[in-house]
Design a protein around this motif. Structure first.
Motif, PDB file in Angstrom:
ATOM      1  N   LYS A  39     -13.817   9.263  -2.992  1.00  0.00           N
ATOM      2  CA  LYS A  39     -12.724   8.625  -2.270  1.00  0.00           C
ATOM      3  C   LYS A  39     -11.376   8.988  -2.894  1.00  0.00           C
ATOM      4  O   LYS A  39     -11.275   9.393  -4.052  1.00  0.00           O
ATOM      5  N   LYS A  40     -10.317   8.777  -2.104  1.00  0.00           N
ATOM      6  CA  LYS A  40      -8.954   8.993  -2.572  1.00  0.00           C
ATOM      7  C   LYS A  40      -8.276   7.626  -2.679  1.00  0.00           C
ATOM      8  O   LYS A  40      -8.251   6.864  -1.715  1.00  0.00           O
ATOM      9  N   ILE A  41      -7.738   7.351  -3.872  1.00  0.00           N
ATOM     10  CA  ILE A  41      -7.164   6.045  -4.168  1.00  0.00           C
ATOM     11  C   ILE A  41      -5.711   6.213  -4.566  1.00  0.00           C
ATOM     12  O   ILE A  41      -5.342   7.192  -5.228  1.00  0.00           O
ATOM     13  N   ILE A  42      -4.875   5.254  -4.185  1.00  0.00           N
ATOM     14  CA  ILE A  42      -3.489   5.240  -4.645  1.00  0.00           C
ATOM     15  C   ILE A  42      -3.179   3.876  -5.241  1.00  0.00           C
ATOM     16  O   ILE A  42      -3.488   2.843  -4.649  1.00  0.00           O
ATOM     17  N   ASP A  43      -2.625   3.881  -6.437  1.00  0.00           N
ATOM     18  CA  ASP A  43      -2.305   2.680  -7.208  1.00  0.00           C
ATOM     19  C   ASP A  43      -0.789   2.525  -7.228  1.00  0.00           C
ATOM     20  O   ASP A  43      -0.082   3.342  -7.832  1.00  0.00           O
ATOM     21  N   LEU A  44      -0.279   1.495  -6.556  1.00  0.00           N
ATOM     22  CA  LEU A  44       1.166   1.286  -6.446  1.00  0.00           C
ATOM     23  C   LEU A  44       1.684   0.405  -7.577  1.00  0.00           C
ATOM     24  O   LEU A  44       1.194  -0.699  -7.779  1.00  0.00           O
ATOM     25  N   GLY A  45       2.673   0.903  -8.309  1.00  0.00           N
ATOM     26  CA  GLY A  45       3.201   0.159  -9.448  1.00  0.00           C
ATOM     27  C   GLY A  45       2.207   0.157 -10.588  1.00  0.00           C
ATOM     28  O   GLY A  45       1.780  -0.896 -11.067  1.00  0.00           O
ATOM     29  N   SER A  46       1.837   1.332 -11.054  1.00  0.00           N
ATOM     30  CA  SER A  46       0.708   1.490 -11.980  1.00  0.00           C
ATOM     31  C   SER A  46       0.959   0.961 -13.381  1.00  0.00           C
ATOM     32  O   SER A  46       0.007   0.731 -14.123  1.00  0.00           O
ATOM     33  N   GLY A  47       2.222   0.796 -13.765  1.00  0.00           N
ATOM     34  CA  GLY A  47       2.495   0.356 -15.129  1.00  0.00           C
ATOM     35  C   GLY A  47       1.936   1.352 -16.129  1.00  0.00           C
ATOM     36  O   GLY A  47       2.077   2.574 -15.972  1.00  0.00           O
ATOM     37  N   SER A  48       1.262   0.853 -17.147  1.00  0.00           N
ATOM     38  CA  SER A  48       0.703   1.726 -18.184  1.00  0.00           C
ATOM     39  C   SER A  48      -0.602   2.388 -17.771  1.00  0.00           C
ATOM     40  O   SER A  48      -1.167   3.181 -18.526  1.00  0.00           O
ATOM     41  N   GLY A  49      -1.112   2.063 -16.582  1.00  0.00           N
ATOM     42  CA  GLY A  49      -2.259   2.791 -16.044  1.00  0.00           C
ATOM     43  C   GLY A  49      -3.598   2.100 -16.100  1.00  0.00           C
ATOM     44  O   GLY A  49      -4.621   2.714 -15.802  1.00  0.00           O
ATOM     45  N   ILE A  50      -3.642   0.813 -16.443  1.00  0.00           N
ATOM     46  CA  ILE A  50      -4.921   0.124 -16.613  1.00  0.00           C
ATOM     47  C   ILE A  50      -5.820   0.240 -15.383  1.00  0.00           C
ATOM     48  O   ILE A  50      -7.012   0.544 -15.499  1.00  0.00           O
ATOM     49  N   ILE A  51      -5.279   0.030 -14.185  1.00  0.00           N
ATOM     50  CA  ILE A  51      -6.113   0.045 -12.980  1.00  0.00           C
ATOM     51  C   ILE A  51      -6.556   1.460 -12.641  1.00  0.00           C
ATOM     52  O   ILE A  51      -7.738   1.715 -12.375  1.00  0.00           O
ATOM     53  N   SER A  52      -5.626   2.405 -12.660  1.00  0.00           N
ATOM     54  CA  SER A  52      -5.951   3.794 -12.334  1.00  0.00           C
ATOM     55  C   SER A  52      -7.008   4.355 -13.272  1.00  0.00           C
ATOM     56  O   SER A  52      -7.973   5.006 -12.841  1.00  0.00           O
ATOM     57  N   ILE A  53      -6.825   4.113 -14.569  1.00  0.00           N
ATOM     58  CA  ILE A  53      -7.756   4.664 -15.555  1.00  0.00           C
ATOM     59  C   ILE A  53      -9.103   3.960 -15.480  1.00  0.00           C
ATOM     60  O   ILE A  53     -10.162   4.598 -15.595  1.00  0.00           O
ATOM     61  N   ARG A  60     -16.888   7.598  -9.369  1.00  0.00           N
ATOM     62  CA  ARG A  60     -16.845   9.062  -9.200  1.00  0.00           C
ATOM     63  C   ARG A  60     -15.893   9.392  -8.050  1.00  0.00           C
ATOM     64  O   ARG A  60     -16.303   9.797  -6.968  1.00  0.00           O
ATOM     65  N   VAL A  61     -14.608   9.193  -8.319  1.00  0.00           N
ATOM     66  CA  VAL A  61     -13.602   9.334  -7.281  1.00  0.00           C
ATOM     67  C   VAL A  61     -13.191  10.793  -7.084  1.00  0.00           C
ATOM     68  O   VAL A  61     -13.373  11.637  -7.952  1.00  0.00           O
ATOM     69  N   ASN A  62     -12.615  11.048  -5.933  1.00  0.00           N
ATOM     70  CA  ASN A  62     -12.061  12.365  -5.651  1.00  0.00           C
ATOM     71  C   ASN A  62     -10.689  12.517  -6.306  1.00  0.00           C
ATOM     72  O   ASN A  62     -10.391  13.532  -6.928  1.00  0.00           O
ATOM     73  N   GLU A  63      -9.876  11.453  -6.161  1.00  0.00           N
ATOM     74  CA  GLU A  63      -8.505  11.518  -6.671  1.00  0.00           C
ATOM     75  C   GLU A  63      -7.930  10.116  -6.802  1.00  0.00           C
ATOM     76  O   GLU A  63      -8.196   9.245  -5.981  1.00  0.00           O
ATOM     77  N   VAL A  64      -7.148   9.910  -7.856  1.00  0.00           N
ATOM     78  CA  VAL A  64      -6.372   8.686  -8.017  1.00  0.00           C
ATOM     79  C   VAL A  64      -4.906   9.078  -8.164  1.00  0.00           C
ATOM     80  O   VAL A  64      -4.560   9.874  -9.037  1.00  0.00           O
ATOM     81  N   VAL A  65      -4.074   8.539  -7.304  1.00  0.00           N
ATOM     82  CA  VAL A  65      -2.634   8.765  -7.401  1.00  0.00           C
ATOM     83  C   VAL A  65      -1.994   7.508  -7.973  1.00  0.00           C
ATOM     84  O   VAL A  65      -2.200   6.407  -7.455  1.00  0.00           O
ATOM     85  N   SER A  66      -1.233   7.667  -9.052  1.00  0.00           N
ATOM     86  CA  SER A  66      -0.596   6.538  -9.724  1.00  0.00           C
ATOM     87  C   SER A  66       0.916   6.625  -9.512  1.00  0.00           C
ATOM     88  O   SER A  66       1.532   7.629  -9.856  1.00  0.00           O
ATOM     89  N   ILE A  67       1.479   5.557  -8.955  1.00  0.00           N
ATOM     90  CA  ILE A  67       2.910   5.520  -8.649  1.00  0.00           C
ATOM     91  C   ILE A  67       3.593   4.485  -9.541  1.00  0.00           C
ATOM     92  O   ILE A  67       3.196   3.318  -9.571  1.00  0.00           O
ATOM     93  N   GLU A  68       4.623   4.911 -10.255  1.00  0.00           N
ATOM     94  CA  GLU A  68       5.391   3.993 -11.105  1.00  0.00           C
ATOM     95  C   GLU A  68       6.852   4.438 -11.121  1.00  0.00           C
ATOM     96  O   GLU A  68       7.133   5.628 -11.283  1.00  0.00           O
TER      97      GLU A  68
END
Length: 199
Positions: A39-53, A60-68
């Motif tokens: 799946k492709k995931i986007i994390d809005l307001g990622s901060g230090s990255g806890i959710i994305s990481i 087993r994701v395809n892609e995570v986009v982190s926006i901060e």
């Protein structure tokens, strides 16, 4: 009940930040109960990255986009991605409101965010710009987040987020306006956690 999540397979360095991740971010991680394989995931307001990481290390994701947008948080985000050898996370220093003009619409399977909780003038005002931007709707509000999320998500895509219980009616109104169905809601310590599906 929120399921226990595995935090042992990665580390988050946030020593330089005044706004650190909290229990709400961990609860959002716990709230993910769907299969994110490929799946492709986007994390809005990622901060230090806890959710994305967390997502990269446990699915087993395809892609995570982190926006901060906040500069110090974005620097910490990039460092944590490197420290944890995350190969599927792409980090961008963007304003959430600009994403409709930057990313392809209808292209993500999950939008997840721990958004600013308080309207301008409400809640305790911090003298720290980092905390102020993270906790108050100075750069974006709830309607902005709903609007951008609807644009980014594919049909039947998931939208996971949290808000204080006091804003539940506002969440319901925005869900109706932006054509989302609320499929699950959990409560913890005056905070509601939501899972919506794009109609």
């Amino acid at each position: 009940m929120f399921k226990k999540i595995n935090l042992e397979n990665f580390t988050i360095n946030q020593k330089t930040l005044k706004n650190k991740f909290n229990e709400d971010s961990l609860s959002l991680c716990s709230f993910i109960n769907q299969d994110l394989s490929e799946k492709k995931i986007i994390d809005l307001g990622s901060g230090s990255g806890i959710i994305s990481i967390f997502i990269e290390k446990n699915f087993r994701v395809n892609e995570v986009v982190s926006i901060e947008i906040e500069r110090k948080a974005f620097k910490a985000l990039k460092e944590n991605i490197k420290i944890n050898n995350c190969i599927n996370i792409k980090a961008y220093e963007y304003d959430i409101k600009d994403l409709k003009n930057t990313f392809n619409p209808n292209s993500y399977d999950l939008v997840i965010t721990n958004p600013p909780f308080f309207k301008i003038g409400q809640g305790k005002q911090s003298i720290s710009t980092e905390k102020l931007l993270a906790r108050h709707e100075i750069l974006c509000n709830m309607a902005d987040i709903f609007d951008v999320s609807y644009n980014l998500l594919s049909s039947k895509g998931s939208f996971i987020f949290c808000y204080p219980e006091a804003r539940d009616n506002e969440v319901n109104l925005n869900a109706q306006k932006y054509k989302f169905n609320i499929v699950e809601k959990k409560y913890r310590k005056n905070i509601n956690f939501y899972h919506l599906i794009k109609d």
